[in-house]
Design an enzyme around this catalytic site. Structure first.
Site, PDB file in Angstrom:
ATOM      1  N   HIS A 195       0.657  -1.335  -0.041  1.00  0.00           N
ATOM      2  CA  HIS A 195      -0.065   0.041  -0.123  1.00  0.00           C
ATOM      3  C   HIS A 195       0.814   1.232   0.101  1.00  0.00           C
ATOM      4  O   HIS A 195       0.241   2.231  -0.128  1.00  0.00           O
ATOM      5  CB  HIS A 195      -1.001   0.210   1.072  1.00  0.00           C
ATOM      6  CG  HIS A 195      -0.040   0.322   2.639  1.00  0.00           C
ATOM      7  ND1 HIS A 195       0.520  -0.708   3.272  1.00  0.00           N
ATOM      8  CD2 HIS A 195       0.049   1.428   3.094  1.00  0.00           C
ATOM      9  CE1 HIS A 195       1.138  -0.225   4.347  1.00  0.00           C
ATOM     10  NE2 HIS A 195       0.685   1.193   4.383  1.00  0.00           N
TER      11      HIS A 195
HETATM   12  C1  UD1 Z   1      -1.437   4.971   7.126  1.00  0.00           C
HETATM   13  C2  UD1 Z   1      -0.022   5.324   7.595  1.00  0.00           C
HETATM   14  C3  UD1 Z   1       0.793   4.395   7.240  1.00  0.00           C
HETATM   15  C4  UD1 Z   1       0.207   2.927   7.461  1.00  0.00           C
HETATM   16  C5  UD1 Z   1      -1.283   2.664   6.911  1.00  0.00           C
HETATM   17  C6  UD1 Z   1      -1.835   1.453   7.236  1.00  0.00           C
HETATM   18  C7  UD1 Z   1       0.300   7.930   7.792  1.00  0.00           C
HETATM   19  C8  UD1 Z   1       1.173   8.707   7.293  1.00  0.00           C
HETATM   20  N1  UD1 Z   1       0.406   6.788   7.061  1.00  0.00           N
HETATM   21  O1  UD1 Z   1      -1.197   5.198   5.585  1.00  0.00           O
HETATM   22  O2  UD1 Z   1       2.275   4.466   8.170  1.00  0.00           O
HETATM   23  O3  UD1 Z   1       1.087   1.954   7.320  1.00  0.00           O
HETATM   24  O4  UD1 Z   1      -1.955   3.712   7.368  1.00  0.00           O
HETATM   25  O5  UD1 Z   1      -3.014   1.246   6.921  1.00  0.00           O
HETATM   26  O6  UD1 Z   1      -0.367   7.914   8.752  1.00  0.00           O
HETATM   27  N2  UD1 Z   1      -8.866   4.973   3.465  1.00  0.00           N
HETATM   28  C9  UD1 Z   1     -10.131   3.976   3.320  1.00  0.00           C
HETATM   29  N3  UD1 Z   1     -10.540   3.752   4.594  1.00  0.00           N
HETATM   30  C10 UD1 Z   1     -10.423   3.977   5.745  1.00  0.00           C
HETATM   31  C11 UD1 Z   1      -8.994   4.597   5.553  1.00  0.00           C
HETATM   32  C12 UD1 Z   1      -8.507   4.959   4.612  1.00  0.00           C
HETATM   33  O7  UD1 Z   1     -10.980   4.015   2.366  1.00  0.00           O
HETATM   34  O8  UD1 Z   1     -10.377   3.625   6.873  1.00  0.00           O
HETATM   35  C13 UD1 Z   1      -8.273   5.540   2.288  1.00  0.00           C
HETATM   36  C14 UD1 Z   1      -8.350   6.848   2.099  1.00  0.00           C
HETATM   37  O9  UD1 Z   1      -9.490   7.521   1.743  1.00  0.00           O
HETATM   38  C15 UD1 Z   1      -7.152   6.981   1.516  1.00  0.00           C
HETATM   39  C16 UD1 Z   1      -6.399   5.869   1.416  1.00  0.00           C
HETATM   40  O10 UD1 Z   1      -7.048   4.714   2.211  1.00  0.00           O
HETATM   41  O11 UD1 Z   1      -7.475   7.382  -0.010  1.00  0.00           O
HETATM   42  C17 UD1 Z   1      -5.090   6.146   2.438  1.00  0.00           C
HETATM   43  O12 UD1 Z   1      -5.521   6.399   3.736  1.00  0.00           O
HETATM   44  P1  UD1 Z   1      -4.451   7.372   4.702  1.00  0.00           P
HETATM   45  O13 UD1 Z   1      -5.187   7.496   6.019  1.00  0.00           O
HETATM   46  O14 UD1 Z   1      -3.903   8.516   3.931  1.00  0.00           O
HETATM   47  O15 UD1 Z   1      -2.858   6.659   4.746  1.00  0.00           O
HETATM   48  P2  UD1 Z   1      -2.460   5.200   4.610  1.00  0.00           P
HETATM   49  O16 UD1 Z   1      -2.004   4.885   3.320  1.00  0.00           O
HETATM   50  O17 UD1 Z   1      -3.698   4.290   5.128  1.00  0.00           O
END
Ligand code: UD1
Length: 384
Positions: A221
């Site tokens: 991811h």
């Molecule tokens: C975050 C952490 C990363 C960790 C990862 C594990 C930071 C900087 N990064 O990254 O260290 O390895 O979590 O999961 O904090 N989304 C959903 N549902 C959710 C959460 C997120 O659909 O419950 C989608 C969001 O809309 C976004 C993407 O997933 O587009 C990424 O989510 P984001 O919170 O930006 O960070 P992660 O890549 O999950």
């Protein structure tokens, strides 16, 4: 004594569970759990509270998705109100997610002492948002609780005085040790069948055999792997052509990875391959069970490198660097850095296929890190 601990994203939840339990041993401690709400899906958040017996958060800031500045900014604004309202003696932050940096800055600006669980990890890669979060958090926190001696050494090299550093071991492994019995009782085929994503070709037909040692497990991811088509497409070709052709690949799909595969027009190719078993983000026990029986793990996650080390699963870490070198083969661990170069990945994959499982346990990864962490915070709070 009032302690506020903060969680925000999935990798925080398995770290806070043992801390909540350990703090209960101190009757004079009032513990307030704050969830920033960065991860908000049932599958990315809620289910871990149930599975790991984490008390429901006292406060949820409801931050949700956004750019880094949006997430950090919104968290700081909301958390400042919490700190002013609760007036804790300590704020405890965990890991390296956006909640970690946002809440440590806010706590310090409100003159509240701050402890960092999983301090001192350094990848040396400033393109990783997590590295920025680690460095800023460690620069600010009063008590730096490290999982291994290499992390303590990183802090000393940066000039941190000895009094702020405590080597306590790895709190993730507390959770692994407590939960591994429950995980072992699960059936791999049930896990896959129960979590398969709509549109995955294998969902329509019968599942390939999923015996222990007979499948690969995968997660991916990180922005460095999934945010550019030039990087992602060859990785996908390798996984379909080399790995899925040889054995089933169970891929626990992070929302970011799914979004990017769709955006780059790669989703169909992956989903239509009968060897690719695409599942939604798994719960803790299911993921642990998958890891226990995997022939090989392909991942860019930090936490999985550590779990593979203790379980002995050969781990191909799809990154050029790691903040967790203690998990690497040269330090006795099970992980090999393969970056996102397909040639290197292929060579390491062949080596891993002929390697035996080799569980190793770095010093103080003994299931009792949370007790040491709680004691260190309470003693420091009492001025001892
Ligand atoms: C975050 C952490 C990363 C960790 C990862 C594990 C930071 C900087 N990064 O990254 O260290 O390895 O979590 O999961 O904090 N989304 C959903 N549902 C959710 C959460 C997120 O659909 O419950 C989608 C969001 O809309 C976004 C993407 O997933 O587009 C990424 O989510 P984001 O919170 O930006 O960070 P992660 O890549 O999950």
């Amino acid at each position: 004594m009032k302690i506020v601990s903060v969680v925000g994203a999935r990798p925080n939840f398995m770290k806070v569970a043992p801390l909540c339990r350990a703090l209960k041993a101190y009757p004079d401690v009032e513990h307030v759990l704050v969830h920033t709400g960065q991860h908000y899906d049932v599958r990315m958040s809620e289910r871990f509270f149930e599975e790991l017996d984490i008390p429901l958060p006292d406060i949820n800031l409801g931050i949700g998705s956004g750019t880094h500045a949006e997430q950090v900014g919104r968290t700081m604004i909301a958390f400042e109100k919490v700190v002013r309202d609760v007036r804790p003696d300590w704020v405890v932050v965990l890991g390296d997610v956006n909640a970690t940096i946002a809440c440590s800055i806010t706590a310090k600006k409100e003159h509240v002492r701050c402890a960092h669980v999983e301090a001192g990890l350094r990848s040396g890669d400033m393109d990783m948002p997590e590295e920025i979060n680690r460095i800023v958090t460690d620069r600010l926190c009063d008590l730096l609780l490290t999982p291994d001696r290499l992390s303590s050494a990183n802090l000393r090299r940066e000039g941190v005085v000895e009094d702020r550093i405590r080597f306590v071991g790895n709190i993730m492994i507390d959770t692994l040790e407590r939960e591994r019995g429950k995980a072992a009782a699960l059936d791999i085929a049930d896990i896959v069948r129960g979590n398969m994503i709509d549109g995955c070709a294998a969902k329509a037909g019968s599942l390939p055999t999923l015996a222990d040692g007979g499948y690969a497990a995968m997660t991916m991811h990180r922005p460095s792997n999934v945010d550019s088509r030039e990087v992602l497409a060859p990785l996908i070709e390798f996984i379909l052509g080399e790995v899925a052709a040889e054995m089933p690949v169970v891929w626990a799909m992070h929302p970011r990875a799914k979004k990017q595969l769709e955006a780059f027009g790669l989703w169909e190719r992956v989903a239509s391959n009968p060897g690719m078993l695409l599942v939604d983000p798994l719960g803790y026990h299911a993921m642990l069970r998958l890891n226990m029986g995997a022939r090989v793990m392909l991942t860019d996650s930090g936490g999985l490198q550590e779990e593979c080390c203790v379980l002995g699963t050969p781990c191909l870490t799809m990154r050029w660097n790691t903040e967790r070198p203690v998990t690497l083969m040269e330090h006795g661990g099970a992980s090999e850095l393969v970056g996102n170069d397909v040639g290197r990945l292929g060579e390491a994959y062949r080596r891993a296929m002929s390697a035996a499982r080799k569980p190793t346990r770095p010093e103080l990864w003994d299931g009792h890190a949370a007790d040491r962490i709680a004691e260190a915070i309470v003693r420091r709070g009492e001025g001892r």
